[in-house]
Motif scaffolding. Structure first.
Motif, PDB file in Angstrom:
ATOM      1  N   GLY A 115       0.794  -1.224   0.000  1.00  0.00           N
ATOM      2  CA  GLY A 115       0.000   0.000   0.000  1.00  0.00           C
ATOM      3  C   GLY A 115       0.822   1.268   0.000  1.00  0.00           C
ATOM      4  N   GLY A 116       2.018   1.255  -0.596  1.00  0.00           N
ATOM      5  CA  GLY A 116       2.850   2.441  -0.624  1.00  0.00           C
ATOM      6  C   GLY A 116       3.652   2.662   0.643  1.00  0.00           C
ATOM      7  N   ALA A 117       3.655   1.673   1.585  1.00  0.00           N
ATOM      8  CA  ALA A 117       4.355   1.826   2.853  1.00  0.00           C
ATOM      9  C   ALA A 117       5.430   0.755   2.988  1.00  0.00           C
ATOM     10  CB  ALA A 117       3.371   1.715   4.013  1.00  0.00           C
ATOM     11  N   THR A 118       6.459   1.051   3.784  1.00  0.00           N
ATOM     12  CA  THR A 118       7.522   0.101   4.078  1.00  0.00           C
ATOM     13  C   THR A 118       7.484  -0.238   5.560  1.00  0.00           C
ATOM     14  OG1 THR A 118       8.918   1.032   2.335  1.00  0.00           O
ATOM     15  CG2 THR A 118       9.998  -0.350   3.978  1.00  0.00           C
ATOM     16  N   ASP A 145      11.602  12.456  11.791  1.00  0.00           N
ATOM     17  CA  ASP A 145      11.701  12.435  10.331  1.00  0.00           C
ATOM     18  C   ASP A 145      10.413  11.966   9.665  1.00  0.00           C
ATOM     19  OD1 ASP A 145      11.689   9.766  11.011  1.00  0.00           O
ATOM     20  OD2 ASP A 145      13.425   9.207   9.795  1.00  0.00           O
ATOM     21  N   GLY A 146       9.342  11.798  10.441  1.00  0.00           N
ATOM     22  CA  GLY A 146       8.067  11.361   9.898  1.00  0.00           C
ATOM     23  C   GLY A 146       7.866   9.864   9.889  1.00  0.00           C
ATOM     24  N   THR A 147       8.887   9.091  10.266  1.00  0.00           N
ATOM     25  CA  THR A 147       8.717   7.644  10.375  1.00  0.00           C
ATOM     26  C   THR A 147       7.748   7.328  11.504  1.00  0.00           C
ATOM     27  OG1 THR A 147      10.943   7.176   9.568  1.00  0.00           O
ATOM     28  CG2 THR A 147       9.886   5.448  10.853  1.00  0.00           C
ATOM     29  N   LEU A 148       6.803   6.415  11.250  1.00  0.00           N
ATOM     30  CA  LEU A 148       5.900   5.956  12.297  1.00  0.00           C
ATOM     31  C   LEU A 148       6.474   4.697  12.935  1.00  0.00           C
ATOM     32  CD1 LEU A 148       2.396   6.373  10.606  1.00  0.00           C
ATOM     33  CD2 LEU A 148       3.482   7.890  12.259  1.00  0.00           C
ATOM     34  N   TYR A 149       6.321   4.589  14.245  1.00  0.00           N
ATOM     35  CA  TYR A 149       6.694   3.389  14.975  1.00  0.00           C
ATOM     36  C   TYR A 149       5.429   2.805  15.584  1.00  0.00           C
ATOM     37  CZ  TYR A 149      11.487   5.044  14.515  1.00  0.00           C
ATOM     38  OH  TYR A 149      12.693   5.450  14.003  1.00  0.00           O
ATOM     39  N   TRP A 175       8.006  -2.060  15.475  1.00  0.00           N
ATOM     40  CA  TRP A 175       8.134  -1.920  14.018  1.00  0.00           C
ATOM     41  C   TRP A 175       8.270  -0.447  13.650  1.00  0.00           C
ATOM     42  CZ3 TRP A 175       7.869  -6.532  11.271  1.00  0.00           C
ATOM     43  CH2 TRP A 175       7.374  -7.632  11.983  1.00  0.00           C
ATOM     44  N   SER A 176       8.882  -0.203  12.500  1.00  0.00           N
ATOM     45  CA  SER A 176       8.822   1.124  11.893  1.00  0.00           C
ATOM     46  C   SER A 176       8.007   1.028  10.617  1.00  0.00           C
ATOM     47  CB  SER A 176      10.218   1.663  11.593  1.00  0.00           C
ATOM     48  OG  SER A 176      10.845   0.926  10.563  1.00  0.00           O
ATOM     49  N   LEU A 177       7.309   2.100  10.324  1.00  0.00           N
ATOM     50  CA  LEU A 177       6.439   2.150   9.158  1.00  0.00           C
ATOM     51  C   LEU A 177       6.678   3.471   8.452  1.00  0.00           C
ATOM     52  CD1 LEU A 177       4.036   0.911   7.554  1.00  0.00           C
ATOM     53  CD2 LEU A 177       2.515   2.107   9.133  1.00  0.00           C
ATOM     54  N   ALA A 195      -8.500   3.573   4.582  1.00  0.00           N
ATOM     55  CA  ALA A 195      -7.935   2.735   3.535  1.00  0.00           C
ATOM     56  C   ALA A 195      -6.875   1.815   4.122  1.00  0.00           C
ATOM     57  CB  ALA A 195      -7.313   3.603   2.435  1.00  0.00           C
ATOM     58  N   MET A 196      -6.766   0.620   3.578  1.00  0.00           N
ATOM     59  CA  MET A 196      -5.740  -0.307   4.016  1.00  0.00           C
ATOM     60  C   MET A 196      -4.374   0.204   3.569  1.00  0.00           C
ATOM     61  SD  MET A 196      -5.356  -3.160   5.685  1.00  0.00           S
ATOM     62  CE  MET A 196      -6.918  -4.053   5.564  1.00  0.00           C
ATOM     63  N   LEU A 197      -3.455   0.373   4.504  1.00  0.00           N
ATOM     64  CA  LEU A 197      -2.108   0.822   4.182  1.00  0.00           C
ATOM     65  C   LEU A 197      -1.136  -0.343   4.122  1.00  0.00           C
ATOM     66  CD1 LEU A 197      -0.193   3.244   3.704  1.00  0.00           C
ATOM     67  CD2 LEU A 197       0.194   3.255   6.186  1.00  0.00           C
ATOM     68  N   VAL A 198      -1.142  -1.167   5.179  1.00  0.00           N
ATOM     69  CA  VAL A 198      -0.291  -2.344   5.192  1.00  0.00           C
ATOM     70  C   VAL A 198      -0.976  -3.439   6.001  1.00  0.00           C
ATOM     71  CG1 VAL A 198       1.026  -1.501   7.180  1.00  0.00           C
ATOM     72  CG2 VAL A 198       2.005  -3.257   5.741  1.00  0.00           C
ATOM     73  N   GLN A 199      -0.950  -4.652   5.478  1.00  0.00           N
ATOM     74  CA  GLN A 199      -1.501  -5.823   6.153  1.00  0.00           C
ATOM     75  C   GLN A 199      -0.441  -6.906   6.133  1.00  0.00           C
ATOM     76  OE1 GLN A 199      -5.099  -7.469   4.379  1.00  0.00           O
ATOM     77  NE2 GLN A 199      -5.831  -8.137   6.382  1.00  0.00           N
ATOM     78  N   ASP A 200      -0.097  -7.413   7.329  1.00  0.00           N
ATOM     79  CA  ASP A 200       1.019  -8.351   7.436  1.00  0.00           C
ATOM     80  C   ASP A 200       0.724  -9.287   8.604  1.00  0.00           C
ATOM     81  OD1 ASP A 200       3.649  -9.457   8.230  1.00  0.00           O
ATOM     82  OD2 ASP A 200       4.461  -8.049   6.768  1.00  0.00           O
ATOM     83  N   ALA A 201       0.848 -10.589   8.384  1.00  0.00           N
ATOM     84  CA  ALA A 201       0.547 -11.579   9.420  1.00  0.00           C
ATOM     85  C   ALA A 201       1.399 -11.398  10.661  1.00  0.00           C
ATOM     86  CB  ALA A 201       0.734 -12.990   8.857  1.00  0.00           C
TER      87      ALA A 201
END
Length: 406
Positions: free
Chosen positions: A39-42, A358-362, A387-389, A339-345
């Motif tokens: 979804g455009g996110a790391t 720096d705008g990184t989400l944790y 995690w970082s997002l 909206a779904m940004l990231v889905q991970d088990a």
């Protein structure tokens, strides 16, 4: 012997001194910890913990802090700074010296009892919210507090204690946000009777508001699920957490919240809330019709835990524990859906957000569905993660509830 599963039984086990090990960093056996994109996110794993984590925050100079509540274990450290791959008790060993098994030996006023949240402000401080309710059961006398720690000295600068009018038995103070001018704090209470709390930081005066209001209560029509099934304790009880996730608009004018056992996001003008701080008489609970009438329904998120409005783009990020996911909501788009940004088990109960300079989400994953509350054979010391997002550009997700077609 099977592990206890009710809060009372869990607290009994804690008082017996079970599992006093500290929150060491765990060695990860997960070979899939490389960055994942969706979804455009790391999404990248930052750390593994050997204990159940909930809160995370990042100071304006990049220092990273986490906390470990005493839910199913008597953790040796409640608040820590994550530094050079190590967890450092914060602000020092003395504040982390409380043990449920030895609760009569230390004052609850100046020790961490059961910390739920850590939040950095814009002025170089970290605030620690301690609901003081181990196992989410009885509130320890003189324990509920909000503590300001000055990061220049790494020493407490203020302790704001909450009496029973703010943190009664059955309460569990959960999250906190601060006004841009640094004068006001807003809290949620996810306990037996959900509420908001408003704190005048200059005087220390606090008031409990919207206690029992439908906007702060669990939604009876919602059943929280995990792994596609209703999440229940062995005795049949489901998730009943009330007002939990909390977010404040960057301009400080609107406060947002919702219950985990809920689907609806609510908002209110902070002017209305701070007005009640100075009122001579404040009606309590459901009699508080004047304030209740100012609550707005923003939209539906589905069951959610953590909320944050990012400074980088003004969007609201929402954890979705049922879906092992993070969603994003455009608050400027009327009638929009997240909206779904990231889905991970690997996102087992995504819990709390923090935004770095720096705008990184944790975000933390607290694995609530894997805990001894819901799985009698689960370890009391529950492995969890940080995690970082890194979201993509704002246009990476639409407002219709789905990522754009590629």
């Amino acid at each position: 012997m099977p592990r206890p599963t009710s809060p009372a039984c869990l607290l009994t086990a804690l008082l017996a001194g079970s599992l006093l090990a500290g929150p060491a960093l765990a060695q990860s056996s997960d070979l899939s910890s490389a960055p994942a994109r969706a979804g455009g996110a790391t999404l990248t794993k930052v750390a593994d913990f050997a204990h159940q984590v909930t809160g995370v925050t990042v100071s304006k100079d990049g220092r990273l802090f986490v906390n470990f509540p005493r839910w199913t274990e008597d953790s040796a450290v409640s608040v820590a700074e994550l530094k050079d791959g190590r967890l450092i008790p914060f602000p020092d060993d003395a504040w982390n010296a409380w043990r449920n098994a030895r609760k009569d030996e230390l004052s609850a006023k100046d020790h961490w009892v059961c910390v739920q949240s850590v939040v950095a402000d814009s002025r170089g401080n970290v605030w620690v919210l301690d609901p003081a309710a181990p196992a989410m059961a009885a509130v320890v006398k003189d324990g509920p507090k909000l503590v300001e720690i000055d990061l220049r000295t790494n020493k407490p600068a203020r302790i704001i204690a909450f009496d029973e009018s703010v943190a009664p038995q059955g309460s569990y103070l959960n999250d906190v946000r601060f006004s841009p001018d640094g004068k006001t704090a807003y809290l949620t209470d996810s306990g037996a009777s959900g509420a908001l709390v408003v704190v005048d930081l200059e005087s220390g005066r606090a008031r409990r508001v919207l206690d029992g209001d439908p906007s702060t209560q669990p939604d009876k029509s919602v059943t929280v699920t995990a792994d596609g099934k209703p999440l229940r304790r062995p005795d049949g009880r489901g998730v009943e957490f009330a007002a939990d996730g909390l977010a404040l608009a960057p301009d400080g004018k609107t406060l947002y919240w919702q219950a985990i056992k809920g689907k609806t996001l609510y908002g209110i003008s902070t002017e209305a809330l701070t007005g009640w701080l100075t009122a001579a008489v404040v009606p309590s609970g459901l009699a508080d019709k004047g304030l209740s009438g100012k609550v707005e329904t923003i939209g539906e998120n589905g069951p959610a835990d953590g909320l944050v409005i990012a400074r980088r783009d003004g969007r609201m990020y929402v954890t979705a524990p049922e879906e092992n996911a993070v969603k994003v909501r455009d608050l400027s788009a009327k009638g929009s859906k997240p909206a779904m940004l990231v889905q991970d088990a690997r996102l087992r109960w995504p819990d709390t957000f923090a935004e770095g300079p720096d705008g990184t989400l944790y975000l933390t994953t607290s694995h609530i569905q894997d805990s001894a509350f819901y799985k009698p054979d689960a370890p009391a010391a529950l492995p969890t993660e940080l995690w970082s997002l890194k979201p993509g550009p704002a246009e990476a997700t639409g407002s219709s509830g789905s990522p754009p077609a590629r």
